[in-house]
Design a protein around this motif. Structure first.
Motif, PDB file in Angstrom:
ATOM      1  N   PRO A   1       0.828  -1.205   0.000  1.00  0.00           N
ATOM      2  CA  PRO A   1       0.000   0.000   0.000  1.00  0.00           C
ATOM      3  C   PRO A   1       0.865   1.257   0.000  1.00  0.00           C
ATOM      4  O   PRO A   1       1.913   1.302   0.639  1.00  0.00           O
ATOM      5  CB  PRO A   1      -0.808  -0.116   1.299  1.00  0.00           C
ATOM      6  CG  PRO A   1       0.029  -0.974   2.183  1.00  0.00           C
ATOM      7  CD  PRO A   1       0.828  -1.885   1.295  1.00  0.00           C
ATOM      8  N   ILE A   2       0.408   2.264  -0.747  1.00  0.00           N
ATOM      9  CA  ILE A   2       1.090   3.556  -0.793  1.00  0.00           C
ATOM     10  C   ILE A   2       0.050   4.646  -0.549  1.00  0.00           C
ATOM     11  O   ILE A   2      -0.957   4.702  -1.267  1.00  0.00           O
ATOM     12  CB  ILE A   2       1.767   3.784  -2.162  1.00  0.00           C
ATOM     13  CG1 ILE A   2       2.879   2.759  -2.370  1.00  0.00           C
ATOM     14  CG2 ILE A   2       2.312   5.208  -2.269  1.00  0.00           C
ATOM     15  CD1 ILE A   2       3.569   2.869  -3.710  1.00  0.00           C
ATOM     16  N   PRO A   3       0.272   5.510   0.449  1.00  0.00           N
ATOM     17  CA  PRO A   3      -0.662   6.625   0.650  1.00  0.00           C
ATOM     18  C   PRO A   3      -0.671   7.521  -0.588  1.00  0.00           C
ATOM     19  O   PRO A   3       0.380   7.813  -1.172  1.00  0.00           O
ATOM     20  CB  PRO A   3      -0.085   7.375   1.853  1.00  0.00           C
ATOM     21  CG  PRO A   3       0.836   6.400   2.510  1.00  0.00           C
ATOM     22  CD  PRO A   3       1.353   5.506   1.422  1.00  0.00           C
ATOM     23  N   ALA A   4      -1.871   7.931  -1.001  1.00  0.00           N
ATOM     24  CA  ALA A   4      -2.008   8.738  -2.220  1.00  0.00           C
ATOM     25  C   ALA A   4      -3.217   9.653  -2.095  1.00  0.00           C
ATOM     26  O   ALA A   4      -4.082   9.453  -1.250  1.00  0.00           O
ATOM     27  CB  ALA A   4      -2.162   7.832  -3.431  1.00  0.00           C
ATOM     28  N   ARG A   5      -3.249  10.645  -2.970  1.00  0.00           N
ATOM     29  CA  ARG A   5      -4.393  11.553  -3.066  1.00  0.00           C
ATOM     30  C   ARG A   5      -4.903  11.454  -4.486  1.00  0.00           C
ATOM     31  O   ARG A   5      -4.167  11.688  -5.435  1.00  0.00           O
ATOM     32  CB  ARG A   5      -3.950  12.969  -2.724  1.00  0.00           C
ATOM     33  CG  ARG A   5      -5.081  13.956  -2.637  1.00  0.00           C
ATOM     34  CD  ARG A   5      -4.647  15.252  -1.967  1.00  0.00           C
ATOM     35  NE  ARG A   5      -4.814  15.307  -0.530  1.00  0.00           N
ATOM     36  CZ  ARG A   5      -5.962  15.215   0.124  1.00  0.00           C
ATOM     37  NH1 ARG A   5      -7.075  15.023  -0.530  1.00  0.00           N
ATOM     38  NH2 ARG A   5      -6.017  15.327   1.421  1.00  0.00           N
ATOM     39  N   LEU A   6      -6.182  11.097  -4.636  1.00  0.00           N
ATOM     40  CA  LEU A   6      -6.798  10.834  -5.929  1.00  0.00           C
ATOM     41  C   LEU A   6      -7.703  11.988  -6.337  1.00  0.00           C
ATOM     42  O   LEU A   6      -8.526  12.439  -5.549  1.00  0.00           O
ATOM     43  CB  LEU A   6      -7.626   9.544  -5.832  1.00  0.00           C
ATOM     44  CG  LEU A   6      -8.471   9.144  -7.030  1.00  0.00           C
ATOM     45  CD1 LEU A   6      -7.585   8.774  -8.220  1.00  0.00           C
ATOM     46  CD2 LEU A   6      -9.369   7.970  -6.652  1.00  0.00           C
TER      47      LEU A   6
ATOM     48  N   GLN B   1     -11.045   8.089 -15.897  1.00  0.00           N
ATOM     49  CA  GLN B   1     -11.677   9.147 -15.116  1.00  0.00           C
ATOM     50  C   GLN B   1     -10.741   9.754 -14.072  1.00  0.00           C
ATOM     51  O   GLN B   1     -11.126  10.636 -13.326  1.00  0.00           O
ATOM     52  CB  GLN B   1     -12.933   8.608 -14.420  1.00  0.00           C
ATOM     53  CG  GLN B   1     -14.012   8.146 -15.376  1.00  0.00           C
ATOM     54  CD  GLN B   1     -14.495   9.267 -16.264  1.00  0.00           C
ATOM     55  OE1 GLN B   1     -14.748  10.379 -15.810  1.00  0.00           O
ATOM     56  NE2 GLN B   1     -14.613   8.997 -17.566  1.00  0.00           N
ATOM     57  N   THR B   2      -9.490   9.279 -14.027  1.00  0.00           N
ATOM     58  CA  THR B   2      -8.503   9.786 -13.084  1.00  0.00           C
ATOM     59  C   THR B   2      -7.773  10.976 -13.693  1.00  0.00           C
ATOM     60  O   THR B   2      -7.128  10.843 -14.730  1.00  0.00           O
ATOM     61  CB  THR B   2      -7.491   8.676 -12.713  1.00  0.00           C
ATOM     62  OG1 THR B   2      -8.210   7.585 -12.126  1.00  0.00           O
ATOM     63  CG2 THR B   2      -6.439   9.195 -11.743  1.00  0.00           C
ATOM     64  N   VAL B   3      -7.877  12.135 -13.056  1.00  0.00           N
ATOM     65  CA  VAL B   3      -7.174  13.340 -13.509  1.00  0.00           C
ATOM     66  C   VAL B   3      -5.726  13.287 -13.036  1.00  0.00           C
ATOM     67  O   VAL B   3      -4.799  13.492 -13.806  1.00  0.00           O
ATOM     68  CB  VAL B   3      -7.871  14.622 -13.005  1.00  0.00           C
ATOM     69  CG1 VAL B   3      -7.067  15.863 -13.370  1.00  0.00           C
ATOM     70  CG2 VAL B   3      -9.285  14.703 -13.538  1.00  0.00           C
ATOM     71  N   SER B   4      -5.533  12.999 -11.746  1.00  0.00           N
ATOM     72  CA  SER B   4      -4.171  12.887 -11.202  1.00  0.00           C
ATOM     73  C   SER B   4      -4.186  12.032  -9.943  1.00  0.00           C
ATOM     74  O   SER B   4      -5.215  11.866  -9.289  1.00  0.00           O
ATOM     75  CB  SER B   4      -3.576  14.258 -10.902  1.00  0.00           C
ATOM     76  OG  SER B   4      -4.251  14.870  -9.823  1.00  0.00           O
TER      77      SER B   4
ATOM     78  N   VAL C   1     -13.821  16.119  -5.638  1.00  0.00           N
ATOM     79  CA  VAL C   1     -12.652  16.757  -5.069  1.00  0.00           C
ATOM     80  C   VAL C   1     -11.569  15.711  -4.841  1.00  0.00           C
ATOM     81  O   VAL C   1     -11.823  14.515  -4.857  1.00  0.00           O
ATOM     82  CB  VAL C   1     -12.987  17.471  -3.744  1.00  0.00           C
ATOM     83  CG1 VAL C   1     -13.972  18.604  -3.977  1.00  0.00           C
ATOM     84  CG2 VAL C   1     -13.530  16.496  -2.720  1.00  0.00           C
ATOM     85  N   SER C   2     -10.384  16.173  -4.571  1.00  0.00           N
ATOM     86  CA  SER C   2      -9.269  15.295  -4.271  1.00  0.00           C
ATOM     87  C   SER C   2      -9.541  14.590  -2.944  1.00  0.00           C
ATOM     88  O   SER C   2      -9.992  15.211  -1.990  1.00  0.00           O
ATOM     89  CB  SER C   2      -8.009  16.151  -4.191  1.00  0.00           C
ATOM     90  OG  SER C   2      -6.904  15.385  -3.882  1.00  0.00           O
ATOM     91  N   ARG C   3      -9.261  13.282  -2.909  1.00  0.00           N
ATOM     92  CA  ARG C   3      -9.495  12.537  -1.670  1.00  0.00           C
ATOM     93  C   ARG C   3      -8.318  11.647  -1.337  1.00  0.00           C
ATOM     94  O   ARG C   3      -7.717  11.047  -2.213  1.00  0.00           O
ATOM     95  CB  ARG C   3     -10.789  11.756  -1.743  1.00  0.00           C
ATOM     96  CG  ARG C   3     -10.843  10.740  -2.832  1.00  0.00           C
ATOM     97  CD  ARG C   3     -12.230  10.237  -3.126  1.00  0.00           C
ATOM     98  NE  ARG C   3     -12.857   9.547  -2.031  1.00  0.00           N
ATOM     99  CZ  ARG C   3     -13.945   8.813  -2.155  1.00  0.00           C
ATOM    100  NH1 ARG C   3     -14.523   8.689  -3.326  1.00  0.00           N
ATOM    101  NH2 ARG C   3     -14.465   8.219  -1.117  1.00  0.00           N
TER     102      ARG C   3
ATOM    103  N   GLY D   1      -9.185  23.730 -13.665  1.00  0.00           N
ATOM    104  CA  GLY D   1      -8.448  24.879 -13.161  1.00  0.00           C
ATOM    105  C   GLY D   1      -7.306  24.606 -12.212  1.00  0.00           C
ATOM    106  O   GLY D   1      -6.556  25.525 -11.880  1.00  0.00           O
ATOM    107  N   ALA D   2      -7.137  23.381 -11.727  1.00  0.00           N
ATOM    108  CA  ALA D   2      -6.026  23.097 -10.813  1.00  0.00           C
ATOM    109  C   ALA D   2      -4.699  23.295 -11.537  1.00  0.00           C
ATOM    110  O   ALA D   2      -4.578  22.992 -12.722  1.00  0.00           O
ATOM    111  CB  ALA D   2      -6.125  21.667 -10.282  1.00  0.00           C
ATOM    112  N   THR D   3      -3.718  23.819 -10.806  1.00  0.00           N
ATOM    113  CA  THR D   3      -2.381  24.037 -11.356  1.00  0.00           C
ATOM    114  C   THR D   3      -1.372  23.247 -10.539  1.00  0.00           C
ATOM    115  O   THR D   3      -1.394  23.281  -9.311  1.00  0.00           O
ATOM    116  CB  THR D   3      -2.022  25.535 -11.308  1.00  0.00           C
ATOM    117  OG1 THR D   3      -2.982  26.264 -12.075  1.00  0.00           O
ATOM    118  CG2 THR D   3      -0.640  25.793 -11.871  1.00  0.00           C
ATOM    119  N   LEU D   4      -0.494  22.537 -11.236  1.00  0.00           N
ATOM    120  CA  LEU D   4       0.572  21.774 -10.597  1.00  0.00           C
ATOM    121  C   LEU D   4       1.903  22.322 -11.093  1.00  0.00           C
ATOM    122  O   LEU D   4       2.075  22.527 -12.297  1.00  0.00           O
ATOM    123  CB  LEU D   4       0.482  20.292 -10.965  1.00  0.00           C
ATOM    124  CG  LEU D   4      -0.817  19.574 -10.635  1.00  0.00           C
ATOM    125  CD1 LEU D   4      -0.817  18.168 -11.214  1.00  0.00           C
ATOM    126  CD2 LEU D   4      -1.020  19.528  -9.131  1.00  0.00           C
TER     127      LEU D   4
END
Length: 156
Positions: free
Chosen positions: A10-15, A70-73, A21-23, A103-106
């Motif tokens: 397992p790897i902690p991640a934000r989807l 459907q995954t943006v990042s 919204v990001s979760r 609109g999110a910027t990385l």
């Protein structure tokens, strides 16, 4: 019933999905892959041909099978997109800002493993047909779905 599945880590991640919204949660990478030493990378997981990956939201014990389309990042903390020290030392680093649909910027860097004469940001973004690419900073690595990039710009 025997369990014939491969061991996963397992790897902690934000989807971030196209809807919502990001979760926070966890993804699962294979502990071993046949094409290199060590565990599967997050980028390898996302660019495998299968259409879905397992994600366990932090607020729930249920596993979600998430569509890669459907995954943006997907963002993980402090994990270099290139794990092999020899490859990492040979790669060039390019500053990049990516603006996503919604609109999110990385911002961060891309590790470019291309010939010197083809090592611009444009070359990096066009070098692969795989759906996901990596943008990293000191705090996190963002695995971005090309389909949801509105534009990218080089940063000096």
């Amino acid at each position: 019933m025997s369990d014939l599945s491969l061991p996963r880590t397992p790897i902690p991640a934000r989807l971030l999905l196209t809807q919502g919204v990001s979760r926070p949660g966890q993804i699962y990478v294979m502990e071993r892959v046949p094409h290199h030493d060590g565990p599967e990378t997050v980028l390898e997981l996302l660019n495998r041909p299968e259409g879905f990956f397992a994600f366990r939201p932090a607020e729930d014990d249920a596993i979600l099978l998430v569509s890669k389309v459907q995954t943006v990042s997907l963002t993980v903390d402090r994990q270099a997109p290139i794990a092999d020290p020899a490859r990492l030392s040979a790669a060039r680093t390019l500053g990049v800002e990516v603006v996503l649909a919604g609109g999110a910027t990385l911002g961060g860097w891309a590790s470019v493993e291309l010939p010197e004469q083809h090592a611009r940001l444009l070359d990096y973004l066009n070098a692969s047909r795989e759906p996901f690419f990596a943008v990293w900073s000191h705090a996190a690595t963002h695995y971005v779905n090309r389909a949801y990039v509105l534009f990218a710009r080089p940063l000096s």
